[in-house]
Write an enzyme that holds these catalytic residues in place. Structure first.
Site, PDB file in Angstrom:
ATOM      1  N   ARG A  59     -19.560  19.441 -29.841  1.00 37.44           N
ATOM      2  CA  ARG A  59     -19.171  20.714 -30.465  1.00 37.44           C
ATOM      3  C   ARG A  59     -19.418  20.709 -31.980  1.00 37.44           C
ATOM      4  NH1 ARG A  59     -15.099  20.778 -25.981  1.00 37.44           N
ATOM      5  NH2 ARG A  59     -15.705  22.563 -24.714  1.00 37.44           N
ATOM      6  N   GLY A 109     -23.240  15.827 -20.850  1.00 37.14           N
ATOM      7  CA  GLY A 109     -24.551  15.897 -21.490  1.00 37.14           C
ATOM      8  C   GLY A 109     -24.454  16.173 -22.976  1.00 37.14           C
ATOM      9  N   HIS A 150     -21.582   8.806 -26.974  1.00 35.07           N
ATOM     10  CA  HIS A 150     -21.813   8.593 -25.532  1.00 35.07           C
ATOM     11  C   HIS A 150     -22.580   7.295 -25.305  1.00 35.07           C
ATOM     12  CE1 HIS A 150     -21.640  13.154 -25.581  1.00 35.07           C
ATOM     13  NE2 HIS A 150     -20.767  12.878 -24.636  1.00 35.07           N
TER      14      HIS A 150
END
Ligand code: PAF
Length: 277
Positions: A183, A27, A33
């Site tokens: 991150r 997620g 992604h």
């Protein structure tokens, strides 16, 4: 787009769907992604994206609890990309009892990331195998950003004869070269401005290899010094053979430079393929 939390429902939906492509994620989705989703769409008729923050791959001191969870926003992005199913299992569905059967990857997984995150690839390989069994995809897409993960998964598929084609997606980068990562959200403004140095350092190593340097450990050492001088705490910068991440011989010319380094409290990883494909 269906959002599915149950394995039986998932299988009922995917069984008649034709070729299924899986993009496994934790997620907090970004353009990287979504590029993997685009790749899956080109390879498979039906695309499933899984969203599951896998406790098994986090050490107790790592960021499992504060890992960003943005489910609603993720689903909106996936719907806009034309994903067919979001598979979002609850932790109790995937791990209804303590997981005692664990995939043991080969010794390569104890190096690089595995050296600094012991057990990480056992956790990754175990959840990926479980996701494969739940979704039963013909194709699964993994990003090259997590290069060692890609190789661990490829090896698992090969050695366990899983009927799945693993497709590698290129790393998506910000305009200044920083590899996209969930991150990156942890970085302060000053750290975000500094963060592209990791890719620049890898490019310098790549340029020196292209210019004929072959002392790979000296190249790694000099990159470590450069990062340290700029205030980073690097874990490793290493030149490895692309096919199996073994240490390269002088004659190997299909290489990858891999790095992990901490900037403040945030650990970033990146890599750069060097030489022939
Ligand atoms: O790359 C990731 O996001 C994770 O390691 C994965 C493959 C989804 C397994 O939890």
């Amino acid at each position: 787009m269906d959002i599915v939390h149950d394995i039986a429902i998932l299988r009922r939906l995917t069984a008649p769907a034709g070729t299924v492509g899986l993009v496994p994620t934790m997620g907090n989705l970004h353009a990287g992604h979504l590029a993997l989703v685009g790749l899956a769409k080109r390879r498979a008729k039906h695309v499933v994206t899984s969203i599951f923050v896998n406790r098994l791959q986090f050490a107790p001191h790592e960021d499992f609890d504060r890992y960003p969870r943005t489910f609603e926003a993720d689903c909106a992005k996936l719907a806009a990309e034309g994903v067919d199913i979001v598979f979002a299992p609850d932790e109790r569905l995937l791990y209804p009892e303590p997981q005692q059967y664990i995939v043991q990857p080969p010794p390569m997984a104890n190096e690089l990331e595995g050296r600094f995150r012991p057990g990480f690839f056992n956790g990754v390989a175990t959840v990926v195998l479980k996701l494969f069994n739940c979704v039963q995809p013909a194709v699964a897409v993994f990003g090259k950003k997590d290069y060692q993960q890609l190789l661990v998964v490829r090896g698992m598929v090969r050695q366990f004869d899983l009927p799945i084609e693993i497709v590698a997606g290129e790393t998506t980068r910000e305009a200044d070269g920083l590899a996209m990562s969930s991150r990156n959200n942890y970085l302060s403004a000053a750290e975000r401005a500094e963060a592209p140095r990791l890719q620049r350092t890898l490019r310098e190593v790549g340029a020196r290899i292209a210019a004929g340097e072959r002392d790979y450990s000296a190249l790694g050492e000099s990159a470590l010094r450069e990062l340290t001088k700029a205030g980073w705490k690097p874990d490793y910068v290493e030149v490895r053979r692309r096919a199996d991440l073994a240490e390269p011989q002088e004659t190997d010319n299909s290489l990858v430079v891999l790095a992990a380094a901490r900037l403040g409290a945030t650990r970033l990883i990146d890599n750069l393929e060097v030489g022939k494909t």
